[in-house]
Every structure is written in structure tokens, then in C-alpha cells.
Design a protein around this motif. Structure first.
Motif, PDB file in Angstrom:
ATOM      1  N   GLN A 205      50.784 111.402 -87.776  1.00  0.00           N
ATOM      2  CA  GLN A 205      50.705 111.198 -85.409  1.00  0.00           C
ATOM      3  C   GLN A 205      49.769 109.475 -85.435  1.00  0.00           C
ATOM      4  O   GLN A 205      50.112 109.252 -84.726  1.00  0.00           O
ATOM      5  CB  GLN A 205      49.898 112.304 -84.445  1.00  0.00           C
ATOM      6  CG  GLN A 205      49.872 113.670 -85.185  1.00  0.00           C
ATOM      7  CD  GLN A 205      49.405 114.879 -83.709  1.00  0.00           C
ATOM      8  OE1 GLN A 205      48.554 114.139 -83.039  1.00  0.00           O
ATOM      9  NE2 GLN A 205      49.471 116.563 -83.823  1.00  0.00           N
ATOM     10  N   LEU A 206      49.256 109.204 -86.318  1.00  0.00           N
ATOM     11  CA  LEU A 206      48.078 108.171 -86.022  1.00  0.00           C
ATOM     12  C   LEU A 206      49.402 107.317 -86.153  1.00  0.00           C
ATOM     13  O   LEU A 206      49.764 105.256 -85.886  1.00  0.00           O
ATOM     14  CB  LEU A 206      47.029 108.172 -86.924  1.00  0.00           C
ATOM     15  CG  LEU A 206      46.412 107.023 -86.986  1.00  0.00           C
ATOM     16  CD1 LEU A 206      46.202 107.190 -85.477  1.00  0.00           C
ATOM     17  CD2 LEU A 206      45.613 107.100 -87.827  1.00  0.00           C
ATOM     18  N   ALA A 207      50.477 107.332 -87.336  1.00  0.00           N
ATOM     19  CA  ALA A 207      51.284 106.888 -87.922  1.00  0.00           C
ATOM     20  C   ALA A 207      51.776 105.356 -86.471  1.00  0.00           C
ATOM     21  O   ALA A 207      52.245 104.104 -86.591  1.00  0.00           O
ATOM     22  CB  ALA A 207      52.287 106.628 -89.212  1.00  0.00           C
ATOM     23  N   PRO A 208      52.606 106.335 -86.027  1.00  0.00           N
ATOM     24  CA  PRO A 208      53.387 105.563 -85.119  1.00  0.00           C
ATOM     25  C   PRO A 208      52.543 105.270 -83.746  1.00  0.00           C
ATOM     26  O   PRO A 208      52.940 103.976 -83.103  1.00  0.00           O
ATOM     27  CB  PRO A 208      54.766 106.944 -84.519  1.00  0.00           C
ATOM     28  CG  PRO A 208      54.355 108.183 -84.803  1.00  0.00           C
ATOM     29  CD  PRO A 208      53.031 107.766 -86.161  1.00  0.00           C
ATOM     30  N   ILE A 209      51.303 105.173 -83.369  1.00  0.00           N
ATOM     31  CA  ILE A 209      50.383 104.806 -82.553  1.00  0.00           C
ATOM     32  C   ILE A 209      49.931 102.806 -83.340  1.00  0.00           C
ATOM     33  O   ILE A 209      50.316 102.379 -82.483  1.00  0.00           O
ATOM     34  CB  ILE A 209      49.137 105.550 -82.179  1.00  0.00           C
ATOM     35  CG1 ILE A 209      50.041 107.118 -81.827  1.00  0.00           C
ATOM     36  CG2 ILE A 209      48.441 105.000 -81.572  1.00  0.00           C
ATOM     37  CD1 ILE A 209      48.691 108.268 -81.600  1.00  0.00           C
TER      38      ILE A 209
END
Length: 642
Positions: A205-209
RNA sequence: GCACUCGUAGCUCAAUUGGAUAGAGCGUCUGACUACGGAUCAGAAGGUUAGGGGUUCGACUCCCUUCGAGUGCACCA
């Protein structure tokens, strides 16, 4: 040895008309290369005698020789007065001191000490770092008890907070109702599995942010304050990158440093960005629900913690550690607020405009430290203040030892200082037993990188290795299956425990999982073997502890052994004062080594006559007793046969 | 950047808290009794105690400094 100190004080009074404190007489063991057993360093007395160190030593030596019947001879080498006590004295020590059951049993000193150790989080299983902590804490407790203290072993379980919510949330989302029963997994490992799963999903979930931050310069997900912080960090990173480009490539050190700094800034951004993931938002919500006492969340929390406790109980049992009292952070995390009030009244704390409460420790060389948030909630140290008070109210102990890693040195410095400034009862007796981290050859253990050495796995491997080694030596013929299982556990754990405890607690410790723990040389099994061998000899002989034999003279090794044995009570006291199992570990090794030398040089069962045989048997039995007791202080069992 | 901790044989650790020629184990090499258990014992080789300066009769130990390693510097726990 007090009688020698007293006599030396008298000697100096008599010879030089000066009163010296008994503590000023530095007794030490005579080094092997010189004659004698006790040495007095005479340099400090030359200023009284107004003579050279040799002459001073000789004068004191002559006085001792004429005044003490136990002194057989002395010699002086430079400023060292080496004293030989006669064999009668040493033989008397064996019969009157060492052999009786009362040997090395300290009288109660009337003091209570609490040892807090282990103190695990309930979101994942124990690892090698915890193993060091547990073994240290347990051993220190044993040593203190042997030194005459009344000991209370406590475990402060960190059973609440954001990390447990992570495991809980992951189980809720991906668990499909799995339980230890349905999977056959140990409870703590099952919960740990979901903690890992959480971190994995979080990264997804962190990657796109992060992508939005770095590639699109889009900070719309963040609140104002966070935006400012991220922008500042991005700026800092840009500057560092520019600096890096202008640094010559040959200057690898400077480049490495810049890379470290860039990495640190990126980590900070990552931390902030995590808060924007759906997963973290839900975790925060869950924590709030927990604090509000939400029935569903509480129920899940109790269930999963229950699994973990069952798992820990098994691990503790394998490790051979236990506790007299458990404290749970879910019960203590709100404590400490009344102490804040008290501190404000006493003027130890001060309040800032936003309502947060602080203590100014700059005069003590530390910083200003927050003790209560502006929203009125506690921080870590507030809880610890409250818990310290709670413990004291419960037990009124004279000393309180915290077995916690050295990464928390600063925290405990601050905590103890605060409690002192508040004038809290028991504040003087607080001590942080700070131990070094356990490093792997690759560096520090990191759970995120999967480089942790699991405690249960490690113990199982040690038993397997013990089994292989023992079988390879073909020594288990005729042992029952039950005894063999017990034996492999004893030897495996002996090797592991000794390996971890022989090192000074303060020092960091290197553990190479690929290079299995040794079973030969300076190891637990070496000492266990020595014990088993003595027992074997004793069982072949008609040994009688009660008969006092009439030995005229001792041989070198025999005297060495008695001298070592007499030191055991002092060793226990030293280890207790220094909170150091390593002192005991090294002593027991020295004893085992000396015994083995004796064993090779002297025949026991074929001794020249019956008197000598009994004497050597008694010496052997005494050695076995001290080895066994010494190892027990380390939490290590010694086998009768191996 | 600031603070704290550490640096001893090739490797893992000691060194009685300021005392003698810095000791053990592993690894390497050599050897051991037709006796009690060879997971043992005896011996050899291996050191400018990270470098430099200072204090002291004496420094691995205390002070200063340089280098190297680690940890901590959250209104996290």
C-alpha cells in the motif's frame, strides 16, 4: 582471608606506627609463576615505611611469619609480597569450610531486590536478543539470591499498543479464522505470522503513496503539518544529492556518509507516508476502539494474547526461566499521571503554553524531556514512572534491576533522574542492567529483513546438535530413551546458555548461526563433562564424605584446587555486586580446568593408600558440588552421565 | 551535528577494577599413561592492548587527541 588483612594492618601499625584501613590492604591471588597463594602489593606502604618496596615487603612478611601460625613462608619480588599458607591450613579449609553443606550458602542479608527481565511484546515470538535478556535476568536473580538477597523476578508484558493491533488487524483481514489448534502452530508464531503479513501488505500500500510523493510531487494526502515536514525532507534530500554529485568518486567515505543521510531522510518520509495507508488508518482506529473498550476488539485482543502467552510459556519452560510476578502494560499504561501532578507541585516539572508537561534536565547534561502530551495523554516515560511506583508500593524493595538492552540507556538515565528529583522512595536502588546487542556476522538482527534468529528454532537446533555430537561419540549405549532426551536438552541448552553468559553483559556479542556453538574447550559441555566424570569416579568408589583423613602434605594441583574452591563465596558476592553472570561462568571454567589437570596428574581410585584415596575423593566431590552450584547460578543443569 | 558505549593473538573472549613477563578457548602444528570417561591432558607458534600524547613507582584499565565500529537524540514504545 580476613585474618591476613588484620595481621597486615597490625604489621604496618607495629612497624611504621601508621593506621591503615583494612580495605587498603589489596590482597590478590599469587600468579602461577611465583610461589605462594596470597599476595600483598607493598608499593602503597612505602610512603609510610620510607623504605624500598622490597624491604617493606620483607619486613611485613617477617612479621606475618612470626605472628601467624598459618603462614609457612614468604618471598618478595619487587613490590609483591607472596605468602604461602601451610598445608594444614588448606586441608582445614576443605574439611571445615568447603565440605559442609553450609558452604557458599549466604546468610539472608535482609534486603529485597526486584529483577525485571524478559518483558516481551505480544505481537511476535521471542528471538535471540530476548534469549540473552532472559538468561541474563534469570541468572542475575539466581546470583543475587545466592548472595543473600530476597529476590522477586518480574516480567512486564507489553500487551497493548499499535504493534498488537497490527497483528490483530491482519488476522481479521487475512486470517480466515485460523487458530493454533487449526494450524498446529505455536500461538506466538501464529500471531507473529500475521504481524509479518501486515508489514508485507503495508509495503504494497505504501508504494503508490511514495510514488506520488517522489514522482508527482503530490502531497494532497497529507495534513498541513506533515506536508511541511515532507517538503523539508525532500529539500534536504535534493541538497544532499547535489552535494553527492560534486563529491569526487574516489572519496568513498564522504559518498557513503551522504548516502546514509539520504537514506535516513527517505526513511523519515516513509514513516510519515505509512500513516496515510488504509492499513495504518484502520490500525489507528482499532487502537482507539481498544482504548474505548470496544467489545469485539477487546475480545479479539484477549484471544490473540492468550495464544501468545501459551506460546511464551512453552519457550520459557524450554529456556528454564520463570517469574514471581507479571505486570501488564494494559494495566499500567494509564499510571503516572498523578506523579505528573506531584512533580508540578514540587516544581520538578513545568507546563508549556500548549499544556504539555516537561522536565528540564539540561543542568544534568541531558535535554528537556516531555513527560505528558499536550492532549493530556501519557508517553512511555510517564508509564514507567507510574510502574516504578506501583512496583515499589507492592514490594518495598531496596533495589530494582531493569534488564534492558543498551539502546535504552538514555531512557533509563532520564527515568532514574526524574524519580530521584521527585524524591521517590527506592529511587536510589534503581539500576539499569544494560546489555549489549547480539550481532550476527551480517550485523544487527532486523525482523523486517528476516534476519532474526528465532528462539524456539535455535533451542531445537542446539538439542539436535547435542544429539548428533553425543551419538557420534558412542556414549549413550545403555541410556534409556527418556534419559537421552533429557540429556540432549541439558547439553544443548548448556552449550547455548554458557556461550551467551560467559561474555560480560555490557559487551555486544557476536553470534554466527552457521558456525554451531562449540562443545569443546571453553564451553558449557566441557564443564558438564567434567562434572559427569567426577560423578562416575565417585560412583565406582566407596566414597565417604564424613571421614576426616589425616593428610600431611598437599601436592601442587591439589592445593590449587582447594584454593580455587575457597574462592567460590567471594565469586558469588563479586558477581552479585557487578550483576555479572560472566564472573561465575569464568570461575567455574577455571575450576573445571584445574580439576581436569588434577584428574590427569593424580590417580584417585589407585591412590597410594586409602587415606589419600578418601582425600582425593572428597576433593573430587567438593569440586563436583561447586561446579554444579556454580552452573545452577547460570541456569545450567549438569548431568550425572553424558 | 550532539551525546553515550566499545576497539586486546587469525577468530571468540579473560585480565582480581591502577599491579608482576597481558591469559584462555577455537583454529594451526607436535605429543600423552594397556589406571579412575580422550567432550580430556601436556607442549609449540601467535600481541607495539586501534594510533599518538599525558598522569603515575606502575596503565589494557584514568585524562586529552586522532582513527574505526555501534547505539541513542519523536507530543513512538
Amino acid at each position: 582471608m580476613d585474618f591476613i588483612i588484620d595481621a597486615a594492618v597490625k604489621a604496618i601499625k607495629h612497624l611504621y606506627q601508621i593506621d591503615v584501613a583494612p580495605a587498603a590492604i589489596g590482597l590478590q591471588e599469587t600468579r602461577k609463576e611465583f610461589d605462594g597463594q596470597i599476595t600483598i602489593v607493598t608499593f602503597p606502604f612505602t610512603k609510610f615505611s620510607r623504605k624500598g618496596p622490597e624491604q617493606t615487603g620483607t619486613e611485613i612478611g617477617e612479621y606475618l611469619l612470626s605472628e601467624l601460625k598459618e603462614v609457612a613462608a614468604f618471598n618478595v619480588v619487587k613490590g609483591f609480597l607472596n605468602i604461602s599458607l601451610n598445608d594444614e591450613y588448606w586441608i582445614g579449609q576443605l574439611y571445615n569450610e568447603i565440605l559442609p553443606d553450609s558452604f557458599a550458602v549466604a546468610k539472608p542479608n535482609g534486603q529485597k531486590v526486584m529483577v525485571e527481565y524478559s518483558s516481551p511484546n505480544t505481537n511476535k515470538p521471542l528471538h535471540l536478543g530476548h534469549v540473552r535478556n532472559n538468561l541474563l535476568g534469570f541468572s542475575v536473580a539466581q546470583i543475587l539470591a545466592a548472595a543473600g538477597y530476597e529476590v522477586i523476578k518480574t516480567n512486564l508484558v507489553n500487551d497493548r499498543g499499535i504493534h498488537i493491533c497490527k497483528s490483530m488487524l491482519a488476522w481479521q483481514k487475512f486470517g480466515n479464522g485460523e487458530t493454533p489448534e487449526s494450524t498446529g502452530m505455536k500461538g506466538d508464531h501464529l500471531v507473529g505470522k500475521y504481524y509479518v503479513l501486515f508489514e508485507k501488505e503495508l509495503r504494497v500500500q505504501l508504494a503508490p503513496i511514495l510514488d506520488r510523493i517522489y514522482e508527482k510531487n503530490d502531497l494532497s494526502l497529507f495534513k498541513e503539518g506533515q506536508k511541511v515536514k515532507i517538503e523539508a525532507l525532500l529539500n534536504s534530500i535534493d541538497k544532499l544529492k547535489v552535494k553527492k554529485q560534486t563529491t569526487p568518486e574516489a572519496n568513498t567515505k564522504a559518498i557513503d556518509e551522504l548516502n546514509d543521510k539520504i537514506g535516513a531522510d527517505q526513511d523519515k518520509i516513509k514513516e510519515i507516508a505509512k500513516g496515510a495507508t488504509q492499513l495504518m488508518i484502520e490500525t489507528q482506529q482499532m487502537l482507539q476502539q481498544w482504548e474505548a473498550g470496544d467489545a469485539v476488539v477487546m475480545d479479539l485482543w484477549r484471544t490473540m494474547n492468550g495464544w501468545v502467552y501459551a506460546g511464551f510459556a512453552e519457550t520459557y519452560k524450554q529456556m528454564g526461566v520463570d517469574f514471581d510476578k507479571y505486570y501488564y502494560e494494559s494495566n499500567t499504561y494509564l499510571l503516572g499521571k498523578d506523579i505528573i501532578e506531584e512533580g508540578l507541585e514540587k516544581g520538578v516539572f513545568f507546563k508549556k503554553e500548549d499544556g504539555s508537561v516537561w522536565i528540564d534536565l539540561t543542568a544534568d547534561g541531558l535535554d528537556e524531556k516531555l513527560v505528558l502530551r499536550s492532549d493530556g495523554t501519557s508517553v512511555y516515560i510517564t508509564q514507567d514512572m507510574g510502574t516504578a511506583q506501583l512496583k515499589y508500593n507492592d514490594y518495598h524493595m531496596d533495589k530494582s534491576i531493569y534488564v534492558v538492552g543498551n539502546e535504552q540507556d538514555y531512557h533509563f538515565k532520564v527515568l532514574f533522574l526524574i524519580l530521584n528529583k521527585l524524591g521517590k522512595a527506592g529511587a536510589d536502588g534503581l539500576f539499569h542492567l544494560s546489555y549489549g546487542m547480539v550481532d550476527l556476522p551480517s550485523g544487527k538482527m532486523k525482523s523486517r529483513e528476516g534476519t532474526v534468529v528465532d528462539a524456539d528454532d535455535l533451542m531445537a537446533e542446539m538439542e539436535t546438535t547435542a544429539k548428533e555430537q553425543t551419538e557420534a561419540m558412542g556414549k549413550v549405549d545403555g541410556f534409556s530413551e527418556e534419559y537421552k532426551l533429557q540429556l540432549y536438552h541439558t547439553i544443548g541448552m548448556g552449550a547455548l546458555k554458557y556461550f551467551l553468559l560467559k561474555v560480560d553483559p555490557k559487551k555486544r556479542l557476536l553470534f554466527d548461526p552457521n558456525e554451531s556453538v562449540d562443545f569443546q574447550g571453553h564451553t558449557g559441555p566441557f564443564i558438564q563433562y567434567t562434572h559427569a566424570r567426577i560423578k562416575s569416579v565417585l560412583s565406582r568408589a566407596d566414597y565417604n564424605a564424613g571421614i576426616k583423613t589425616d593428610i600431611a602434605a598437599l601436592d601442587g594441583v591439589e592445593r590449587d584446587l582447594i584454593v580455587l574452591l575457597t574462592q567460590f563465596p567471594t565469586v558469588i558476592q563479586d558477581a552479585a555486586n557487578g550483576y555479572s553472570p560472566a564472573i561465575v561462568a569464568n570461575y567455574v571454567y577455571e575450576l573445571a580446568k584445574t580439576y581436569n589437570k588434577f584428574y590427569h596428574e593424580k590417580s584417585i581410585l589407585q591412590a597410594e593408600d586409602e587415606t589419600l584415596k578418601q582425600f582425593r575423593l572428597q576433593l573430587s566431590a567438593s569440586s563436583a558440588k561447586v561446579i554444579s552450584q556454580g552452573m545452577a547460578l547460570l541456569g545450567i543443569d549438569v548431568p550425572e552421565r553424558m
